[in-house]
Design a protein around this motif. Sequence first.
Motif, short mmCIF file in Angstrom:
data_model
loop_
_atom_site.label_atom_id
_atom_site.label_comp_id
_atom_site.label_asym_id
_atom_site.label_seq_id
_atom_site.Cartn_x
_atom_site.Cartn_y
_atom_site.Cartn_z
N GLY A 36 0.78 -1.22 0.00
CA GLY A 36 0.00 0.00 0.00
C GLY A 36 0.82 1.28 0.00
O GLY A 36 0.48 2.23 -0.72
N GLY A 314 0.43 5.02 3.40
CA GLY A 314 -0.65 4.07 3.16
C GLY A 314 -2.02 4.61 3.52
O GLY A 314 -3.01 3.86 3.46
N ARG A 319 -3.26 6.84 -1.08
CA ARG A 319 -3.35 5.63 -1.91
C ARG A 319 -4.30 5.85 -3.08
O ARG A 319 -4.02 5.45 -4.21
CB ARG A 319 -3.81 4.45 -1.06
#
Length: 423
Positions: A36, A314, A319
């Motif tokens: 991620g 993340g 993201r």
Amino acid sequence: MPAQTSPRHTHRRVPTPSDIPATPASPPTSARPHIGPLDGLRGVAVAAVLLFHAGNFGGGFLGVDLFFVLSGYLITGLLLKEAATGNGRIDLVAFWGRRARRLLPALAVMVSGTLLLVWAFGAPALIRNALDDGPWVVANLANWHFIADRMGYWNSGDTRVFGHLWSIAVEEQFYLFWPLLLVLVARGRHAGRNVAVVAAAGAVVSLALMLDLVDPIDSTRVYEGTDTRAFSLLLGALMATGPATRAVARLDARPAGWISLALACGIGTYWVLADGEDSPSLFQGGMFLHALAAALLIACLTRAPGSPVGRALGSAPLRWTGLISYSLYLWHWPVYLLLDGERLGFSGWGRTAVIVVVSVAAAALSKLLVEDPIRFRARWARGRTGAVALVAAFAAMAALWAVVPEPHSGAASVDVTQLADGD
């Protein structure tokens, strides 16, 4: 995917990624774990580029360098995994097919849409340059076209709606030649070591070329040249090889997290201090060190994704931004040129906000309606029908390019009879 910087440089073009930036292509098998924080790192990179072009972040052009490193790392990891599971065999046709499905549909839609928008709303200079640059963009040779055209990277991008695609061309050229080289060297017991040696040697040669070819007056040649920018891609590739991954694996998660924090702080500080053409040290080893630091950061994030830096990168907003980063990179520069201060009636951060909102909307629609359906769900996009569809799409682009009229020269609009009457 490839540049504007400080307020006094608001005319600069994108430097681009990737995979300007781009989510990695799906591997032949889906066992590869998803990391991620690397999506978030793409989000940071594209956000920096957007702010750079809006004149609000002088060092944001280095986001493209980060895109290059990420692309080298991800693509090499996928290819080495395929070689390891296939007894040294890499299916080049399948790889290039995945890359084509990942990159070309969104590019084709952006180029076609931009040609229509420039035709309808753009100034004559935008139309003329778009028609001139379009074939080179489609051929993935835009960077060499701009270099041959002597288009100064730092001071003449405000009339080139495709000026940011030099970086996409660099990546596409890498995707063409690097797998061919891996087919030759990624064999036998020492495949990983062989690739590591080639990547490290290639990065050093690329740095030497930059040092040798840099022009203190105009750095465009070394900034946009595939040969002089290859070290960023190759340093990322180096971190994906067996020797590098084994070395990182020896680190415990805690020290890897602390190293990630130190590297992130160092990279961030460099971004704040750098100012493009006014930072000559960039082309005297600074950009190489930046790419090396980015490659080490990526390696540490894969080892400690739960570290404070990993958790920050993340986060959901970063993201999500990273997942649309390719289309966001494609669309933001044409949006920037078309929504200029004169058309909007205001500038500064207000204009930046409008550009960001419109660019994000265009990128989200591109991902939802074009990228994901073709990449994941459309059966017709694969195999022979996919190749036919690709040829048809580019034929349609060529037809569009042919029908857009060349703008008339302003000089031709002078009425000589009025000049005669005035005598």
